[in-house]
Design a protein around this motif. Structure first.
Motif, short mmCIF file in Angstrom:
data_model
loop_
_atom_site.label_atom_id
_atom_site.label_comp_id
_atom_site.label_asym_id
_atom_site.label_seq_id
_atom_site.Cartn_x
_atom_site.Cartn_y
_atom_site.Cartn_z
N PRO A 128 0.83 -1.21 0.00
CA PRO A 128 0.00 0.00 0.00
C PRO A 128 0.87 1.26 0.00
O PRO A 128 1.65 1.50 0.93
N VAL A 129 0.74 2.04 -1.05
CA VAL A 129 1.66 3.15 -1.31
C VAL A 129 1.66 4.17 -0.17
O VAL A 129 2.73 4.55 0.33
N ASP A 130 0.50 4.62 0.26
CA ASP A 130 0.43 5.67 1.28
C ASP A 130 1.04 5.21 2.60
O ASP A 130 1.74 5.95 3.27
N ARG A 131 0.76 3.97 2.96
CA ARG A 131 1.30 3.42 4.22
C ARG A 131 2.82 3.36 4.17
O ARG A 131 3.50 3.76 5.11
N HIS A 132 3.37 2.87 3.07
CA HIS A 132 4.82 2.75 2.97
C HIS A 132 5.49 4.12 2.84
O HIS A 132 6.63 4.31 3.29
N TYR B 230 11.35 1.64 -6.01
CA TYR B 230 10.13 1.99 -6.75
C TYR B 230 9.55 3.25 -6.13
O TYR B 230 9.22 3.28 -4.95
N TYR B 231 9.42 4.29 -6.95
CA TYR B 231 8.96 5.60 -6.49
C TYR B 231 7.48 5.76 -6.80
O TYR B 231 7.09 6.01 -7.95
N GLY B 232 6.64 5.57 -5.79
CA GLY B 232 5.20 5.74 -5.97
C GLY B 232 4.84 7.17 -6.32
O GLY B 232 5.56 8.10 -5.97
N TYR B 233 3.75 7.35 -6.99
CA TYR B 233 3.25 8.64 -7.47
C TYR B 233 4.07 9.20 -8.63
O TYR B 233 3.85 10.33 -9.06
N ALA B 234 4.99 8.42 -9.19
CA ALA B 234 5.83 8.91 -10.29
C ALA B 234 5.01 9.18 -11.55
O ALA B 234 5.42 9.98 -12.39
N ARG B 235 3.86 8.52 -11.70
CA ARG B 235 3.06 8.72 -12.90
C ARG B 235 2.28 10.04 -12.88
O ARG B 235 1.73 10.44 -13.91
N GLN B 236 2.27 10.70 -11.73
CA GLN B 236 1.60 12.00 -11.63
C GLN B 236 2.66 13.10 -11.59
O GLN B 236 2.86 13.76 -10.58
N ASP B 237 3.34 13.27 -12.73
CA ASP B 237 4.49 14.16 -12.79
C ASP B 237 4.19 15.48 -13.51
O ASP B 237 5.09 16.28 -13.73
N ARG B 238 2.92 15.71 -13.89
CA ARG B 238 2.58 16.93 -14.61
C ARG B 238 1.06 17.13 -14.53
O ARG B 238 0.32 16.20 -14.19
N LYS B 239 0.61 18.33 -14.88
CA LYS B 239 -0.82 18.60 -14.95
C LYS B 239 -1.32 18.23 -16.34
O LYS B 239 -1.19 19.02 -17.28
N ASP B 240 -1.86 17.04 -16.47
CA ASP B 240 -2.34 16.59 -17.77
C ASP B 240 -3.84 16.83 -17.95
O ASP B 240 -4.40 16.49 -18.99
N SER C 257 1.65 15.08 -7.97
CA SER C 257 1.92 14.33 -6.75
C SER C 257 3.37 13.91 -6.60
O SER C 257 3.89 13.81 -5.48
N SER C 258 4.05 13.63 -7.71
CA SER C 258 5.44 13.21 -7.62
C SER C 258 6.32 14.33 -7.06
O SER C 258 7.30 14.08 -6.37
N LYS C 259 5.99 15.58 -7.37
CA LYS C 259 6.70 16.72 -6.80
C LYS C 259 6.41 16.85 -5.30
O LYS C 259 7.30 17.12 -4.50
N LEU C 260 5.15 16.65 -4.92
CA LEU C 260 4.77 16.71 -3.51
C LEU C 260 5.52 15.66 -2.69
O LEU C 260 6.05 15.96 -1.61
#
Length: 341
Positions: free
Chosen positions: A91-95, A120-130, A137-140
């Protein structure tokens, strides 16, 4: 509190130091060098320590009844060069929260330098405002890791290379490609064509194709929603070829299966696939099992579920040696770039 999860010499078994390895012996005797692991992938951390020839640091993780985490270091780290192994996988948020708490504990224990090793870097797929009104999220996450107290980051196969720039600390970005190239060279697949499943992965696939001495093809796809893609058409001639799909993440395997079908429809004789991160969520394992894919090769950046381990189409290659060599180089202040070849 629930029963504690203890990592280190008493928690996940004894990690015998490789005394016959000169560098490992030197690091083992270095009292200011420490490796710790969170609960996300202790098996990988243990393999890294075995490769280097040092023991895994001892910690204790406990959880309150509501799931709140309590973390304690069981070793002195004052002034130490500490490496913390924790992929932010499911679970990404927990880890992720666990990683932040461990960093904070190390900082408050006066560790000299804290390097987060995030295979493995979670939230990496949210790297821009698409699309409108969405988070980057990856910046956060990068800001959270830095604010918690990390001094350096060691990452593996980011979904987008520009994520390195989201960190205000030094980042070493490794690739699993050397491990994977070695495996597929041993297979000696005939008439090989390397395939990128989308335009964004062309650079990754081109590197692989160059190392394998094979031509490159690209699948043009369109993402219609989260975890939903539509394969459009294949750019390049794959007729009569053995195709090898190169990707960074396999999540629900929907894109992978559609890409396999598209390649076979264009005359490919067999299709293999390689991915750095086996997220394999939802129906992924079942889809792979029922597909015409010959084999999926993944790294151990994320531990496989029992269901995935039982699937004979899925093969795992360890990146422990690669990460171990990078950790050694960072600690010894030598070049990490030699690991890219």
């Amino acid at each position: 509190m629930h029963a504690p999860e203890t990592t280190g010499r008493d928690g996940h078994g004894s990690h015998k130091a490789a005394g016959d390895r000169k560098r490992g012996s030197r690091l083992r005797e270095d009292k200011r060098f420490r490796i710790f692991s969170g609960s996300a992938n202790p098996e990988l951390a243990a393999k890294i320590c075995e490769h280097i020839g040092v023991p895994l640091g001892e910690t204790r993780i406990q959880r309150f009844a509501d799931g709140e985490m309590h973390f304690q270091l069981l070793e002195n780290v004052r002034g130490a060069d500490v490496f913390l192994v924790q992929p932010t996988s499911n679970p990404v948020d927990r880890h992720l929260v666990e990683l932040l708490i461990m960093i904070d504990a190390l900082k408050r224990a006066s560790a000299g330098r804290i390097t987060v090793v995030v295979p493995y870097y979670g939230y990496a797929r949210q790297d821009r405002k698409d699309r409108p009104r969405v988070a980057i999220s990856s910046k956060l996450v990068a800001d959270l890791v830095t604010t918690a107290g990390a001094n350096r980051a060691l990452l593996m196969d980011l979904h987008a290379a520009q994520i390195q720039g989201f960190f205000n600390i030094p980042v070493d970005h490794l690739f699993a490609s050397p491990v994977m190239v070695s495996y597929f060279r041993e297979l000696q697949l005939p008439n090989l064509t390397v395939v990128s499943p989308d335009a964004g992965g062309v650079e990754r696939a081109r590197f692989f194709a160059t190392k394998m001495g094979a031509p490159l093809a690209i699948v043009d796809k369109r993402r219609t929603d989260i975890n939903v893609t539509e394969v459009m058409h294949v750019i390049g001639d794959v007729r009569g070829q053995t195709c090898l799909i190169i990707d960074d993440i396999v999540d629900t395997a929907g894109t992978l299966v559609k890409t396999v079908d598209a390649l076979l429809a264009q005359g490919a004789v067999a299709v293999y696939a390689c991915a750095s991160h086996a997220v394999l969520s939802g129906p992924a394992v079942e889809r792979i099992a029922n597909s015409r894919l010959k084999e999926l090769v993944v790294s151990d950046s994320i531990p496989l579920s029992e269901n995935a381990q039982a699937q004979n189409k899925i093969k795992v290659r360890s990146i422990a040696g690669l990460l171990g060599a990078a950790i050694e180089s960072i600690h010894m202040e030598t070049s990490v770039s030699t690991l890219f070849s």
